[in-house]
Design an enzyme around this catalytic site. Sequence first.
Site, PDB file in Angstrom:
ATOM      1  N   ASP A  73       0.870  -1.175   0.000  1.00 39.88           N
ATOM      2  CA  ASP A  73       0.000   0.000   0.000  1.00 39.88           C
ATOM      3  C   ASP A  73       0.906   1.223   0.000  1.00 39.88           C
ATOM      4  O   ASP A  73       2.045   1.191   0.467  1.00 39.88           O
ATOM      5  CB  ASP A  73      -0.966  -0.024   1.190  1.00 39.88           C
ATOM      6  CG  ASP A  73      -2.139   0.946   0.991  1.00 39.88           C
ATOM      7  OD1 ASP A  73      -2.175   1.645  -0.037  1.00 39.88           O
ATOM      8  OD2 ASP A  73      -3.018   1.011   1.876  1.00 39.88           O
ATOM      9  N   ASP A 247      -8.151  -7.036   1.936  1.00 43.39           N
ATOM     10  CA  ASP A 247      -7.120  -7.067   2.969  1.00 43.39           C
ATOM     11  C   ASP A 247      -7.726  -6.480   4.230  1.00 43.39           C
ATOM     12  O   ASP A 247      -8.630  -5.649   4.157  1.00 43.39           O
ATOM     13  CB  ASP A 247      -5.911  -6.189   2.598  1.00 43.39           C
ATOM     14  CG  ASP A 247      -6.170  -4.732   2.896  1.00 43.39           C
ATOM     15  OD1 ASP A 247      -6.865  -4.087   2.096  1.00 43.39           O
ATOM     16  OD2 ASP A 247      -5.722  -4.243   3.948  1.00 43.39           O
ATOM     17  N   CYS A 285     -11.031 -28.344  11.342  1.00 43.54           N
ATOM     18  CA  CYS A 285     -10.046 -27.347  10.908  1.00 43.54           C
ATOM     19  C   CYS A 285      -8.657 -27.966  11.010  1.00 43.54           C
ATOM     20  O   CYS A 285      -8.318 -28.605  12.002  1.00 43.54           O
ATOM     21  CB  CYS A 285     -10.138 -26.085  11.766  1.00 43.54           C
ATOM     22  SG  CYS A 285      -8.871 -24.858  11.354  1.00 43.54           S
ATOM     23  N   CYS A 287      -5.757 -26.432  11.080  1.00 46.07           N
ATOM     24  CA  CYS A 287      -4.690 -25.544  11.565  1.00 46.07           C
ATOM     25  C   CYS A 287      -4.041 -26.124  12.822  1.00 46.07           C
ATOM     26  O   CYS A 287      -4.610 -26.991  13.480  1.00 46.07           O
ATOM     27  CB  CYS A 287      -5.227 -24.134  11.822  1.00 46.07           C
ATOM     28  SG  CYS A 287      -5.932 -23.885  13.458  1.00 46.07           S
ATOM     29  N   CYS A 290      -6.248 -26.001  16.064  1.00 41.74           N
ATOM     30  CA  CYS A 290      -7.372 -26.938  16.147  1.00 41.74           C
ATOM     31  C   CYS A 290      -6.917 -28.389  16.159  1.00 41.74           C
ATOM     32  O   CYS A 290      -7.569 -29.247  16.754  1.00 41.74           O
ATOM     33  CB  CYS A 290      -8.341 -26.698  15.001  1.00 41.74           C
ATOM     34  SG  CYS A 290      -9.131 -25.085  15.121  1.00 41.74           S
ATOM     35  N   HIS A 315      -5.170 -19.717  13.424  1.00 38.64           N
ATOM     36  CA  HIS A 315      -6.491 -20.264  13.104  1.00 38.64           C
ATOM     37  C   HIS A 315      -7.290 -19.293  12.232  1.00 38.64           C
ATOM     38  O   HIS A 315      -7.881 -19.696  11.226  1.00 38.64           O
ATOM     39  CB  HIS A 315      -7.291 -20.594  14.378  1.00 38.64           C
ATOM     40  CG  HIS A 315      -8.726 -20.874  14.068  1.00 38.64           C
ATOM     41  ND1 HIS A 315      -9.158 -22.103  13.614  1.00 38.64           N
ATOM     42  CD2 HIS A 315      -9.812 -20.044  14.034  1.00 38.64           C
ATOM     43  CE1 HIS A 315     -10.453 -22.025  13.342  1.00 38.64           C
ATOM     44  NE2 HIS A 315     -10.874 -20.789  13.594  1.00 38.64           N
TER      45      HIS A 315
HETATM   46  N1  PRF Z   1      -6.509   3.948   0.436  1.00 40.25           N
HETATM   47  C1  PRF Z   1      -5.320   3.306   0.690  1.00 40.25           C
HETATM   48  N2  PRF Z   1      -5.255   2.264   1.556  1.00 40.25           N
HETATM   49  C2  PRF Z   1      -6.400   1.872   2.183  1.00 40.25           C
HETATM   50  C3  PRF Z   1      -7.641   2.497   1.959  1.00 40.25           C
HETATM   51  C4  PRF Z   1      -7.709   3.601   1.043  1.00 40.25           C
HETATM   52  O1  PRF Z   1      -8.751   4.222   0.782  1.00 40.25           O
HETATM   53  C5  PRF Z   1      -8.582   1.818   2.769  1.00 40.25           C
HETATM   54  C6  PRF Z   1     -10.043   2.060   2.876  1.00 40.25           C
HETATM   55  N3  PRF Z   1     -10.369   2.980   3.885  1.00 40.25           N
HETATM   56  C7  PRF Z   1      -7.881   0.818   3.445  1.00 40.25           C
HETATM   57  N4  PRF Z   1      -6.572   0.861   3.086  1.00 40.25           N
HETATM   58  N5  PRF Z   1      -4.222   3.709   0.070  1.00 40.25           N
HETATM   59 ZN    ZN Z   2      -8.224 -23.924  13.362  1.00 39.17          ZN
END
Ligand code: PRF
Ligand code: ZN
Length: 352
Positions: A73, A247, A285, A287, A290, A315
Site C-alpha cells: 500500500d 485485505d 479445521c 490448523c 485446532c 487459526h
Molecule cells: N486507500 C489506501 N489504503 C487503504 C484504503 C484507502 O482508501 C482503505 C479504505 N479505507 C484501506 N486501506 N491507500
Molecule cells: Zn483452526
Amino acid sequence: MRLPHGEVKTPVYMPVGTKGAMKGVTYQEMDDLGCKLLLANTYHLAYKPGGDLLEKVGGLHNFVNWKNNILTDSGGFQMVSMSQLSEVTEEGVTFESPYDRSKMHLRPEDSIHTQNQIGADIIMALDDVVKTATAGLRMQEASERTTRWLDRDIAAHKRKHDQNLFPIVQGGVDSKLREQSLNDLIQREANGYAIGGLAGGEDKADFWKTVVQCTTKLPKNKPRYLMGVGYPVDIVVCSCLGVDMFDCVFSTRTARFGTAFTEHGFLKLKNNEIANVFEPIQKGCQCQACKNYTQSYLHYLIAKEEVACHLISIHNLNYLIQLMLNLHQSIIDGKLTGFVNGFLKNWYQREG
Ligand code: PRF
Ligand code: ZN
C-alpha cells in the site's frame, strides 16, 4: 491472477504484514497456510528499514525470505489512520513519526520510488484519503487530487515491466464523485484497480451501493481490490458483487483479543464458559491450534501466554484462506449460490 511470484486464485484475502512482518506469525507459517499474496506498507517500511536498504538486498522478498507475491500500500491510508500526525497539500503528504517525531515527506514520486525499491508485485497509487464521513468540497478535492497524483505516479514508475501499479477509486459514498473517479481512472488503463475510501464507518447500505457502482463499471477482465475489508460476511457478499481482492488487519487483531472465526460466527475464547469446552475451535479445521488444542486450554493460555495469540491468529488466517479457496472452487463449479446460502445460514444460526 498471474503475478511475477506465481499464480493467485481469486477471490483472495491478503494478510497484512504492515512492517514487513506479521504480528505473531512467521512468513514460513504464512507459506504453510497456503498464502500466495501478502500486504506490506510503504510508509512503515520507508521509515524502517528504509527503501535504500531494501533496494540494496534486492527488495522485500529477499529481505524477509518470502517467495510468493507481495502488494504494497502506498501510504495513503496513513493520512487517515495517522491524521493527527499528517498534513496534506497538492505536493504530497508530510508525516510526523509517532516514534521519534521525525518528518517524512511522501509525494506521489516518493511513494512510487520507495515502492520500486521494495519491489512488490503490485504497488498502489498514492491517494488522498479522507475520512468516509467527510462532506462536500474536501471530499471532491481528495477524489480529484487522487487522479492528479495518479498521473504523477505513472510518470515516476520505473518498473512497469515487473510491478503492477493499481489506481485507487475514491469519492466516498457520493455517487457523482465515484462516477467521475471511475471514469478518470479507467481511462488510464491499469492492470487492476482498487476501491478505496470505504470501510470507514459509513452506513452499510451506502457501502454496498458504492461497491456495486464500482464493480459494475470497472473492467471485467482486471482484478478489483476492495481496500480494508475483512469481516468474513463482507468478504463473501462483496465477492458476489464482483470483488477479487481483500485485505484487513481484523483477523489477526481480533485474534490478539481472544476472538476466533468459526463457521457459526465469532467465538470469544475469553468467556468463562469456554473453560469447560474440550473441543477444538472448529471441528475439522486443519490448523495447528485446532489439530492440537481444546478451547478450554486456549482459554487458560490467553490469560498467561503470548502463544495463545499466535495460535488464534494462525487459526483465523487459516479460516480466511480456506474460505477464499472454497469460494473460488464454488465459482469454478458453478455452485456459488448454494455455497453462499450455506455460509450465511451457518454464520447466523449458532446451533448449526
Ligand atoms: N486507500 C489506501 N489504503 C487503504 C484504503 C484507502 O482508501 C482503505 C479504505 N479505507 C484501506 N486501506 N491507500
Ligand atoms: Zn483452526
